[in-house]
Write a protein that holds these residues in place. Structure first.
Motif, mmCIF file in Angstrom:
data_model
loop_
_atom_site.group_PDB
_atom_site.id
_atom_site.type_symbol
_atom_site.label_atom_id
_atom_site.label_comp_id
_atom_site.label_asym_id
_atom_site.label_seq_id
_atom_site.Cartn_x
_atom_site.Cartn_y
_atom_site.Cartn_z
ATOM 1 N N PRO A 1 6.677 4.176 -14.094
ATOM 2 C CA PRO A 1 6.599 3.739 -12.697
ATOM 3 C C PRO A 1 6.049 2.320 -12.608
ATOM 4 C CG PRO A 1 5.154 5.627 -13.099
ATOM 5 C CD PRO A 1 5.801 5.271 -14.386
ATOM 6 N N MET B 1 3.703 -0.252 -10.328
ATOM 7 C CA MET B 1 2.657 -0.258 -9.307
ATOM 8 C C MET B 1 2.384 -1.694 -8.897
ATOM 9 S SD MET B 1 -1.313 0.891 -9.490
ATOM 10 C CE MET B 1 -1.767 -0.534 -10.437
ATOM 11 N N CYS C 1 -1.561 0.023 -2.366
ATOM 12 C CA CYS C 1 -1.010 0.265 -3.698
ATOM 13 C C CYS C 1 0.326 0.959 -3.487
ATOM 14 C CB CYS C 1 -1.962 1.157 -4.501
ATOM 15 S SG CYS C 1 -1.303 1.629 -6.111
ATOM 16 N N VAL D 1 3.668 2.444 -5.369
ATOM 17 C CA VAL D 1 4.181 2.885 -6.668
ATOM 18 C C VAL D 1 5.635 3.287 -6.498
ATOM 19 C CG1 VAL D 1 3.872 4.500 -8.573
ATOM 20 C CG2 VAL D 1 1.882 3.713 -7.303
ATOM 21 N N GLN E 1 8.920 7.056 -4.389
ATOM 22 C CA GLN E 1 7.947 5.985 -4.176
ATOM 23 C C GLN E 1 6.881 6.458 -3.207
ATOM 24 O OE1 GLN E 1 9.609 2.625 -2.009
ATOM 25 N NE2 GLN E 1 11.340 3.915 -1.426
#
Length: 83
Positions: free
Chosen positions: A11, A13, A27, A29, A66
């Motif tokens: 992933p 970030m 944040c 991701v 996501q």
């Protein structure tokens, strides 16, 4: 018999500091292989519950997912603590 190949994708970030009336760090991701992800913020190695907003887990359209988590804090708090 057809062969199956497993490809792992890490992933991605990203962190952003949003300057506004209520400063926020977010944040985001992407590239998650599962929709059952739990996210949290920590301040000085302790989980933060206040002033945190966790977004929905959303499909990315490519079979992955996501998610975004927000931390609303004053600039001084962001500078003097470790997140």
């Amino acid at each position: 018999m057809p062969s199956t190949r497993l490809i792992r994708v890490l992933p991605i970030m990203t962190l952003h500091l949003k300057r506004s009336f209520s400063p926020a760090v977010l944040c985001h991701v992407t590239g998650l292989s599962t929709s059952t992800l739990e996210m949290s913020w920590e301040r000085n190695e302790k989980e933060v519950d206040d002033y945190v907003m966790i977004g929905e887990t959303l499909p990315s359209g490519d079979g992955r997912f996501q998610k975004t988590i927000y931390l609303f804090a004053e600039f001084e708090d962001l500078i003097k603590n470790e997140y």
